[in-house]
Design an enzyme around this catalytic site. Sequence first.
Site, PDB file in Angstrom:
ATOM      1  N   LYS A 179       0.694  -1.236   0.017  1.00  0.00           N
ATOM      2  CA  LYS A 179       0.231   0.118   0.123  1.00  0.00           C
ATOM      3  C   LYS A 179       1.146   1.772  -0.065  1.00  0.00           C
ATOM      4  O   LYS A 179       0.461   2.284  -0.763  1.00  0.00           O
ATOM      5  CB  LYS A 179      -0.599   0.141   1.557  1.00  0.00           C
ATOM      6  CG  LYS A 179      -2.066  -0.866   1.166  1.00  0.00           C
ATOM      7  CD  LYS A 179      -2.911  -0.607   2.663  1.00  0.00           C
ATOM      8  CE  LYS A 179      -2.056  -0.402   4.023  1.00  0.00           C
ATOM      9  NZ  LYS A 179      -1.592  -1.926   4.615  1.00  0.00           N
ATOM     10  N   ARG A 215      -8.027   1.606  10.723  1.00  0.00           N
ATOM     11  CA  ARG A 215      -8.222  -0.165  11.076  1.00  0.00           C
ATOM     12  C   ARG A 215      -9.045  -0.858  11.437  1.00  0.00           C
ATOM     13  O   ARG A 215      -8.425  -2.333  11.381  1.00  0.00           O
ATOM     14  CB  ARG A 215      -6.557  -0.039  11.644  1.00  0.00           C
ATOM     15  CG  ARG A 215      -5.816  -0.566  11.719  1.00  0.00           C
ATOM     16  CD  ARG A 215      -4.491  -0.931  10.469  1.00  0.00           C
ATOM     17  NE  ARG A 215      -3.242  -1.135  10.488  1.00  0.00           N
ATOM     18  CZ  ARG A 215      -2.163  -1.015  10.482  1.00  0.00           C
ATOM     19  NH1 ARG A 215      -1.872   0.517   9.728  1.00  0.00           N
ATOM     20  NH2 ARG A 215      -0.922  -1.465  10.929  1.00  0.00           N
TER      21      ARG A 215
HETATM   22  P1  AMP Z   1       1.657   0.215   9.590  1.00  0.00           P
HETATM   23  O1  AMP Z   1       3.088   0.765   9.286  1.00  0.00           O
HETATM   24  O2  AMP Z   1       1.029   0.357   8.348  1.00  0.00           O
HETATM   25  O3  AMP Z   1       1.451  -1.006   9.301  1.00  0.00           O
HETATM   26  O4  AMP Z   1       1.297   0.310  11.098  1.00  0.00           O
HETATM   27  C1  AMP Z   1       2.715   0.128  11.939  1.00  0.00           C
HETATM   28  C2  AMP Z   1       1.825   0.242  13.740  1.00  0.00           C
HETATM   29  O5  AMP Z   1       1.496   1.779  13.678  1.00  0.00           O
HETATM   30  C3  AMP Z   1       0.783  -0.550  13.665  1.00  0.00           C
HETATM   31  O6  AMP Z   1       1.436  -1.453  13.703  1.00  0.00           O
HETATM   32  C4  AMP Z   1      -0.257  -0.217  14.692  1.00  0.00           C
HETATM   33  O7  AMP Z   1       0.982  -0.439  15.802  1.00  0.00           O
HETATM   34  C5  AMP Z   1       0.406   1.879  14.630  1.00  0.00           C
HETATM   35  N1  AMP Z   1      -1.398   1.970  13.545  1.00  0.00           N
HETATM   36  C6  AMP Z   1      -0.677   2.303  12.443  1.00  0.00           C
HETATM   37  N2  AMP Z   1      -2.222   2.794  12.120  1.00  0.00           N
HETATM   38  C7  AMP Z   1      -3.407   2.682  13.029  1.00  0.00           C
HETATM   39  C8  AMP Z   1      -4.243   2.732  13.108  1.00  0.00           C
HETATM   40  N3  AMP Z   1      -5.139   3.526  12.554  1.00  0.00           N
HETATM   41  N4  AMP Z   1      -5.282   2.405  14.515  1.00  0.00           N
HETATM   42  C9  AMP Z   1      -4.149   2.093  14.947  1.00  0.00           C
HETATM   43  N5  AMP Z   1      -2.663   1.706  14.935  1.00  0.00           N
HETATM   44  C10 AMP Z   1      -2.414   1.776  13.952  1.00  0.00           C
END
Ligand code: AMP
Length: 217
Positions: A13, A88
């Site tokens: 993404k 999410r």
């Molecule tokens: P990502 O790089 O999108 O996988 O996000 C890394 C981490 O950020 C996730 O494992 C969550 O701990 C936190 N995170 C990112 N977006 C969200 C969200 N919308 N709601 C809650 N935690 C989030």
Amino acid sequence: MNLVLLGPPGSGKGTLAKLLSSQLNIPHISTGDILREEAESGTSLGKKVKPFMEKGELVPDQTILEVMKERIRSSECQKGFLLDGFPRNFHQALELDDMLKNSTKSIDMVIKFDVSDDCVLKRLGGRLICSGCGADFNRYTKPPQKDLMCDFCGSQLYQRPDDAQEVILNRLKVYKEQAMPVEKYYNNQGKLRRINAELDPSLILKNVLNILQSKKE
Ligand code: AMP
């Protein structure tokens, strides 16, 4: 145009969002990037979210919603936005609609990135980031010329703490549990489109642009 990109971690993404953001001239809002920057800078928000991120757990809704309310209201998002990593879970999807309603906006389309767990494990488990310029490498598919050294600036490469195997497995589990209702929610509104996210990024971009074009016609 107000777009949401949905898909598990490692579905590509982020890569696609960067390409799409410059094509459509709308900002790429990645909640993962925003929180990582806060954690790395050691801000009070960063200190609060770091323990959740290190375990691959979602940070509390209230925290992420405060961050996103401010972003969505900012002048940067007036002409549209590309959301990556948000909403999410079902509650976040409802809250997002609420935020948008206040400014008579809505989500136009949601692109779901379909990818197998095996592909995610290979992409994230092999991912290496440059500590100097931030360039991306992959042990299996895009190895650096010299072990653990950046081809561009010569700095040390590192693995993101949340790209460790057990954390990836937990991130996938959390994604499946929390994001399915979000997918269903947008599907019921006729806004969800699926793409094969195991293809080359240039082909994925072409497919997504075709989908967006067909909505306009
Ligand atoms: P990502 O790089 O999108 O996988 O996000 C890394 C981490 O950020 C996730 O494992 C969550 O701990 C936190 N995170 C990112 N977006 C969200 C969200 N919308 N709601 C809650 N935690 C989030």
